[in-house]
Design an enzyme around this catalytic site. Structure first.
Site, PDB file in Angstrom:
ATOM      1  CE  LYS A  77       0.181 -80.612 -35.029  1.00  0.00           C
ATOM      2  NZ  LYS A  77       0.848 -79.477 -34.339  1.00  0.00           N
ATOM      3  CG  ASN A  82      -6.321 -77.388 -22.728  1.00  0.00           C
ATOM      4  OD1 ASN A  82      -5.581 -77.306 -21.755  1.00  0.00           O
ATOM      5  ND2 ASN A  82      -5.896 -77.864 -23.903  1.00  0.00           N
ATOM      6  CE1 TYR A 108       0.251 -69.315 -20.648  1.00  0.00           C
ATOM      7  CE2 TYR A 108       1.409 -69.469 -18.549  1.00  0.00           C
ATOM      8  CZ  TYR A 108       0.471 -69.960 -19.441  1.00  0.00           C
ATOM      9  OH  TYR A 108      -0.251 -71.087 -19.132  1.00  0.00           O
ATOM     10  CE  LYS A 156      -3.234 -69.327 -19.438  1.00  0.00           C
ATOM     11  NZ  LYS A 156      -4.373 -69.995 -20.119  1.00  0.00           N
TER      12      LYS A 156
END
Length: 344
Positions: free
Chosen positions: A77, A127, A214, A218
């Site tokens: 990828k 990222n 999630y 963060k």
């Protein structure tokens, strides 16, 4: 000691729907000045084979970046992405380096390669991140996977890249470290924040909530950045956490199925930013923003307050416990020694 503007700002009290509406429909994009030129610079983007990572690579190259490193877990990828970018920007040097964010060993190998192979490093955009619908554990660490990738591994990579960003960037042009967060951090409940030990309390599937996990992964980056800024001078490396907003075409929810997947698909279709627009928030934070963004949460192309839990009455206690346990978890890599070498 450097202060963070995000720490001194009053936290938002908007409801999630209200903040989402304002962010997705009323935020005004900020583009780099027309004379922005990254000639001579070197940048790393993790999770860059698709989505926001790929589009941020494209935008860096558009700004005449001559050397880009795509950090990916899949060589195929990564090479496919690099091939597309090489066709568009044949004059740039575009490399694919392997990085598995669930592996401490891979992160250390990557950092050592940066130190050994690069004579210059100006920008790192972290990222890579995941959302998991089901509870899972990383066998090599024993930690829940979302906590591992989005928080612990991201913290380790951040710390290990700081010396190179300081010493391999010109004295007149500080290195830039931009960590990708999310606006959902503002709404994490973090019900286990008073648990001792804290990190280990995440390693249970009792009352598993994929959204909350999630969100809190963060949120923990806000606590981390609030502490990290005490070790890093903006004249050496400027560090911030960025919220790209909800973007259509992002592969973040690729493992989500059933009703949650349907809801997310509808939300992205109705309100999602384009990948180009979302990636522009990365460029704004990593290239355009100056020292004022150091130690800050950047959202909607502007400096924003940290989550309310960070500055709450118990925020300092929780933040210190999280910091101490994180440094202990990563002790094998000597994070405090690295940070002390940077301290001013």
């Amino acid at each position: 000691m450097t202060s963070s503007k995000s720490l001194s700002m009053q936290p938002s009290h908007d409801s999630m729907p209200k903040l989402f509406y304002k962010s997705q429909f009323h935020a005004k994009p900020v583009q780099p000045p027309k004379d922005t030129n990254l000639f001579g610079q070197v940048a790393i983007v993790t999770g860059a084979s698709t989505g926001l990572g790929f589009h941020s690579c494209r935008q860096l190259l558009f700004l005449k970046l001559p050397h880009l490193i795509i950090a990916v877990r899949s060589a195929k990828k990564g090479e496919d992405a690099a091939s597309k970018l090489r066709t568009e920007y044949p004059g740039a040097k575009i490399e694919v380096w392997m990085l598995e964010m669930s592996s401490y060993a891979s992160i250390q190998d990557f950092a050592r390669r940066v130190e050994k192979d690069l004579t210059r490093l100006d920008v790192a955009i972290l990222n890579a991140g995941i959302v998991k619908q089901d509870y899972s554990v990383v066998e090599s660490t024993g930690n829940e996977e979302v906590l591992q990738v989005n928080y612990l591994s991201t913290v380790l990579l951040s710390i290990l890249l700081l010396p190179a960003l300081k010493t391999k960037s010109p004295p007149s042009l500080p290195g830039r470290l931009t960590i990708v967060g999310s606006g959902v951090a503002l709404f994490a409940k973090f019900p286990n924040r008073n648990e001792v030990p804290l990190l280990k309390s995440f390693n249970t599937n009792a009352k598993w909530d994929p959204s909350e996990r999630y969100w809190v992964s963060k949120l923990l980056l806000h606590y981390f950045l609030a502490k990290l800024v005490n070790f890093v001078n903006a004249k050496d490396v400027m560090v911030n956490v960025i919220d790209p907003g909800l973007c259509k075409g992002s592969g973040l929810n690729r493992d989500t199925t059933g009703a949650p997947a349907v809801v997310m698909a509808i939300m992205k279709r109705v309100a999602g930013r384009t990948l180009e627009l979302g990636a522009s928030t990365y460029i704004d934070a990593a290239v355009t923003k100056g020292w004022e963004s150091h130690g800050c949460f950047v959202s909607d192309w502007g400096i924003s307050p940290f989550a309310a839990l960070v500055t709450a009455p118990d925020g300092g206690t929780v933040g210190q416990r999280l910091w101490d346990e994180t440094m202990k978890e990563l002790e094998f890599a000597g994070p405090l020694k690295v940070l002390e070498s940077l301290k001013y």
